[in-house]
Design a protein around this motif. Sequence first.
Motif, PDB file in Angstrom:
ATOM      1  N   ALA A   1      87.926   9.228 -12.086  1.00 43.68           N
ATOM      2  CA  ALA A   1      87.591   8.446 -13.305  1.00 43.68           C
ATOM      3  C   ALA A   1      88.162   7.161 -13.040  1.00 43.68           C
ATOM      4  CB  ALA A   1      88.398   8.987 -14.536  1.00 43.68           C
ATOM      5  N   GLN A   2      88.637   6.738 -11.989  1.00 48.64           N
ATOM      6  CA  GLN A   2      89.041   5.417 -11.753  1.00 48.64           C
ATOM      7  C   GLN A   2      88.170   4.344 -11.615  1.00 48.64           C
ATOM      8  OE1 GLN A   2      92.492   5.659 -11.771  1.00 48.64           O
ATOM      9  NE2 GLN A   2      92.025   7.926 -11.921  1.00 48.64           N
ATOM     10  N   ASN A   3      88.730   3.112 -12.234  1.00 48.57           N
ATOM     11  CA  ASN A   3      87.739   1.862 -12.316  1.00 48.57           C
ATOM     12  C   ASN A   3      87.663   1.248 -10.643  1.00 48.57           C
ATOM     13  OD1 ASN A   3      90.203   0.500 -11.972  1.00 48.57           O
ATOM     14  ND2 ASN A   3      90.069  -0.002 -14.237  1.00 48.57           N
ATOM     15  N   GLY A   4      87.142   0.202 -10.459  1.00 45.59           N
ATOM     16  CA  GLY A   4      86.984  -0.632  -9.386  1.00 45.59           C
ATOM     17  C   GLY A   4      88.277  -0.810  -8.712  1.00 45.59           C
ATOM     18  N   TRP A   5      89.063  -1.492  -9.579  1.00 44.51           N
ATOM     19  CA  TRP A   5      90.308  -2.032  -9.034  1.00 44.51           C
ATOM     20  C   TRP A   5      91.345  -0.874  -8.740  1.00 44.51           C
ATOM     21  CZ3 TRP A   5      95.624  -1.557  -9.896  1.00 44.51           C
ATOM     22  CH2 TRP A   5      96.408  -2.753  -9.642  1.00 44.51           C
ATOM     23  N   TRP A   6      91.438   0.062  -9.427  1.00 46.92           N
ATOM     24  CA  TRP A   6      92.296   1.348  -8.970  1.00 46.92           C
ATOM     25  C   TRP A   6      91.364   1.833  -7.607  1.00 46.92           C
ATOM     26  CZ3 TRP A   6      97.110   2.376  -9.611  1.00 46.92           C
ATOM     27  CH2 TRP A   6      97.792   2.001 -10.812  1.00 46.92           C
ATOM     28  N   SER A   7      90.336   2.050  -7.685  1.00 47.16           N
ATOM     29  CA  SER A   7      89.500   2.502  -6.454  1.00 47.16           C
ATOM     30  C   SER A   7      89.921   1.722  -5.196  1.00 47.16           C
ATOM     31  CB  SER A   7      88.047   2.654  -6.660  1.00 47.16           C
ATOM     32  OG  SER A   7      87.787   3.626  -7.619  1.00 47.16           O
ATOM     33  N   GLN A   8      89.810   0.345  -5.339  1.00 45.75           N
ATOM     34  CA  GLN A   8      90.248  -0.616  -4.135  1.00 45.75           C
ATOM     35  C   GLN A   8      91.485  -0.178  -3.882  1.00 45.75           C
ATOM     36  OE1 GLN A   8      88.677  -2.612  -2.285  1.00 45.75           O
ATOM     37  NE2 GLN A   8      86.630  -3.104  -3.438  1.00 45.75           N
ATOM     38  N   GLY A   9      92.494  -0.266  -4.685  1.00 45.78           N
ATOM     39  CA  GLY A   9      93.840   0.183  -4.370  1.00 45.78           C
ATOM     40  C   GLY A   9      94.166   1.373  -3.638  1.00 45.78           C
ATOM     41  N   ILE A  10      93.389   2.546  -3.995  1.00 42.70           N
ATOM     42  CA  ILE A  10      93.551   3.617  -3.309  1.00 42.70           C
ATOM     43  C   ILE A  10      92.991   3.811  -1.923  1.00 42.70           C
ATOM     44  CG2 ILE A  10      92.649   5.912  -3.372  1.00 42.70           C
ATOM     45  CD1 ILE A  10      92.847   5.821  -6.530  1.00 42.70           C
ATOM     46  N   ALA A  11      91.865   2.936  -1.831  1.00 42.60           N
ATOM     47  CA  ALA A  11      91.440   3.026  -0.485  1.00 42.60           C
ATOM     48  C   ALA A  11      92.272   2.026   0.443  1.00 42.60           C
ATOM     49  CB  ALA A  11      89.996   2.065  -0.562  1.00 42.60           C
ATOM     50  N   VAL A  12      92.758   0.858  -0.032  1.00 39.50           N
ATOM     51  CA  VAL A  12      93.539   0.020   0.657  1.00 39.50           C
ATOM     52  C   VAL A  12      94.849   0.966   1.149  1.00 39.50           C
ATOM     53  CG1 VAL A  12      94.942  -2.026   0.747  1.00 39.50           C
ATOM     54  CG2 VAL A  12      92.691  -2.219   0.015  1.00 39.50           C
ATOM     55  N   SER A  13      95.317   1.671   0.222  1.00 43.36           N
ATOM     56  CA  SER A  13      96.632   2.204   0.383  1.00 43.36           C
ATOM     57  C   SER A  13      96.346   3.350   1.431  1.00 43.36           C
ATOM     58  CB  SER A  13      97.264   2.726  -1.017  1.00 43.36           C
ATOM     59  OG  SER A  13      97.743   1.897  -1.830  1.00 43.36           O
ATOM     60  N   PHE A  14      95.308   4.109   1.161  1.00 42.87           N
ATOM     61  CA  PHE A  14      94.925   5.408   2.327  1.00 42.87           C
ATOM     62  C   PHE A  14      94.967   4.387   3.671  1.00 42.87           C
ATOM     63  CE2 PHE A  14      91.447   7.292   4.699  1.00 42.87           C
ATOM     64  CZ  PHE A  14      91.915   8.333   4.677  1.00 42.87           C
ATOM     65  N   GLU A  15      94.222   3.522   3.713  1.00 40.05           N
ATOM     66  CA  GLU A  15      94.070   2.798   5.148  1.00 40.05           C
ATOM     67  C   GLU A  15      95.350   2.414   5.651  1.00 40.05           C
ATOM     68  OE1 GLU A  15      89.512   1.081   4.646  1.00 40.05           O
ATOM     69  OE2 GLU A  15      91.097   0.124   3.774  1.00 40.05           O
ATOM     70  N   ARG A  16      96.548   2.053   4.798  1.00 37.23           N
ATOM     71  CA  ARG A  16      97.657   1.432   5.318  1.00 37.23           C
ATOM     72  C   ARG A  16      98.442   2.734   5.491  1.00 37.23           C
ATOM     73  NH1 ARG A  16     100.182  -2.746   0.657  1.00 37.23           N
ATOM     74  NH2 ARG A  16      98.858  -4.430   1.136  1.00 37.23           N
ATOM     75  N   MET A  17      98.463   3.825   4.725  1.00 34.69           N
ATOM     76  CA  MET A  17      99.198   5.055   5.037  1.00 34.69           C
ATOM     77  C   MET A  17      98.823   5.650   6.225  1.00 34.69           C
ATOM     78  SD  MET A  17     100.152   6.385   1.194  1.00 34.69           S
ATOM     79  CE  MET A  17      98.323   6.522   0.769  1.00 34.69           C
ATOM     80  N   THR A  18      97.534   6.023   6.606  1.00 36.69           N
ATOM     81  CA  THR A  18      96.997   6.450   7.950  1.00 36.69           C
ATOM     82  C   THR A  18      96.815   5.659   9.072  1.00 36.69           C
ATOM     83  OG1 THR A  18      94.707   5.952   7.079  1.00 36.69           O
ATOM     84  CG2 THR A  18      95.522   8.033   6.298  1.00 36.69           C
ATOM     85  N   GLY A  19      97.569   4.299   8.788  1.00 36.53           N
ATOM     86  CA  GLY A  19      97.466   3.590  10.342  1.00 36.53           C
ATOM     87  C   GLY A  19      96.167   2.858  10.482  1.00 36.53           C
ATOM     88  N   ARG A  20      95.237   2.816   9.597  1.00 38.67           N
ATOM     89  CA  ARG A  20      94.149   1.992   9.871  1.00 38.67           C
ATOM     90  C   ARG A  20      94.099   0.654   9.525  1.00 38.67           C
ATOM     91  NH1 ARG A  20      88.955   4.691   7.096  1.00 38.67           N
ATOM     92  NH2 ARG A  20      88.283   2.596   7.946  1.00 38.67           N
ATOM     93  N   ARG A  21      95.109   0.395   8.423  1.00 42.51           N
ATOM     94  CA  ARG A  21      95.204  -1.212   8.141  1.00 42.51           C
ATOM     95  C   ARG A  21      96.686  -1.640   7.946  1.00 42.51           C
ATOM     96  NH1 ARG A  21      92.336  -4.054   3.366  1.00 42.51           N
ATOM     97  NH2 ARG A  21      90.725  -2.433   3.562  1.00 42.51           N
ATOM     98  N   LEU A  22      96.998  -2.824   8.672  1.00 42.31           N
ATOM     99  CA  LEU A  22      98.477  -3.213   8.529  1.00 42.31           C
ATOM    100  C   LEU A  22      98.517  -3.928   7.083  1.00 42.31           C
ATOM    101  CD1 LEU A  22      98.773  -4.728  11.707  1.00 42.31           C
ATOM    102  CD2 LEU A  22      99.651  -2.567  11.377  1.00 42.31           C
ATOM    103  N   ALA A  23      99.576  -4.114   6.689  1.00 44.30           N
ATOM    104  CA  ALA A  23      99.694  -4.783   5.238  1.00 44.30           C
ATOM    105  C   ALA A  23      99.319  -6.196   5.742  1.00 44.30           C
ATOM    106  CB  ALA A  23     101.478  -4.866   5.057  1.00 44.30           C
ATOM    107  N   GLY A  24      98.545  -6.728   4.667  1.00 45.05           N
ATOM    108  CA  GLY A  24      98.014  -7.976   4.941  1.00 45.05           C
ATOM    109  C   GLY A  24      96.776  -8.320   5.768  1.00 45.05           C
ATOM    110  N   GLN A  25      96.252  -6.836   6.213  1.00 39.20           N
ATOM    111  CA  GLN A  25      95.070  -7.101   6.855  1.00 39.20           C
ATOM    112  C   GLN A  25      93.777  -6.678   5.940  1.00 39.20           C
ATOM    113  OE1 GLN A  25      94.787  -3.649   9.855  1.00 39.20           O
ATOM    114  NE2 GLN A  25      93.468  -4.714  11.209  1.00 39.20           N
ATOM    115  N   MET A  26      92.690  -7.477   6.227  1.00 36.03           N
ATOM    116  CA  MET A  26      91.652  -7.477   5.376  1.00 36.03           C
ATOM    117  C   MET A  26      90.525  -6.229   5.863  1.00 36.03           C
ATOM    118  SD  MET A  26      91.773 -10.040   3.485  1.00 36.03           S
ATOM    119  CE  MET A  26      93.610  -9.643   3.589  1.00 36.03           C
ATOM    120  N   PRO A  27      89.419  -5.737   5.073  1.00 35.60           N
ATOM    121  CA  PRO A  27      88.718  -4.607   5.458  1.00 35.60           C
ATOM    122  C   PRO A  27      87.996  -4.866   7.076  1.00 35.60           C
ATOM    123  CG  PRO A  27      88.611  -5.195   3.291  1.00 35.60           C
ATOM    124  CD  PRO A  27      89.323  -6.376   3.831  1.00 35.60           C
ATOM    125  N   ASP A  28      87.789  -6.149   7.393  1.00 38.69           N
ATOM    126  CA  ASP A  28      87.054  -6.480   8.656  1.00 38.69           C
ATOM    127  C   ASP A  28      88.199  -6.378   9.660  1.00 38.69           C
ATOM    128  OD1 ASP A  28      88.333  -8.646   8.283  1.00 38.69           O
ATOM    129  OD2 ASP A  28      86.683 -10.042   8.270  1.00 38.69           O
TER     130      ASP A  28
END
Length: 255
Positions: A121-148
């Motif tokens: 039931a999450q809106n776009g803002w929370w969904s973005q935050g969940i996706a970014v956090s998932f990528e950070r926690m699983t090592g796919r994205r560093l803090a400050g790293q963009m989706p590309d």
Amino acid sequence: MRSPAEISEAVGAKMRDRLQETLARRAELLGVGVDARAEAAGKAGTGASTAASAAASAVPAAASIGEAVRHEWAAPPMHSDAAIRAQTGQGWDEWIDAIDAGVGRDAAHPRIVEWVMANSAQNGWWSQGIAVSFERMTGRRLAGQMPDGTFTANRSRTLPVDREVLRELIADDAARDALLGFETEFRSKVASKTYKVLLARDGQPIGGLLFTFDPAPNGRTKFAIAHEKLQVVDEIELWKAHWGVWLDALELAFA
């Protein structure tokens, strides 16, 4: 007040040596630094880079910072486990398991966002935050790293100058190269609230600058610079320092 050309020449002269130092250091970073770009288009950060591995060893496991989760995190999420549980009814442990079982760990960032929105039931803002956090926690994205997979360096300064004067300065095609020290390409409409300028040196792209101009009391302007499309994480501090000195020179030119 000086003309845009005079201000640009003054700033360019102040920055000439500093720019050479910055470019030399950048060349070193790109030669021996860790490239944290995505290995495949649409999979930003897929396959942990050496930098991500280093970050993982430097960041404590979730349990050691007070979060009752099973997974070890390569980097901290955007929100605490308590906050995400209060918002969504699930902690980060459950979200990692759900995304892994749902769209999968190798899914591109937009696909993860879509999946979260479609399955919660999450809106776009929370969904973005969940996706970014998932990528950070699983090592796919560093803090400050963009989706590309690239990075962005940010600096700002409140200057004793009206914002229209600053906007005119950045939009001036005749003076902008001297002002910034690069070959530039203005990629915005003059009436836009923000200005985007692409940078190059000897024809080689060096990212782009996003300028914002927010009014401040007493005729001043909060002037912000985002240097986008940086290739390695160590460039963030390099360009933050560079644009900080540039802002010093710009403020002096208006004095």
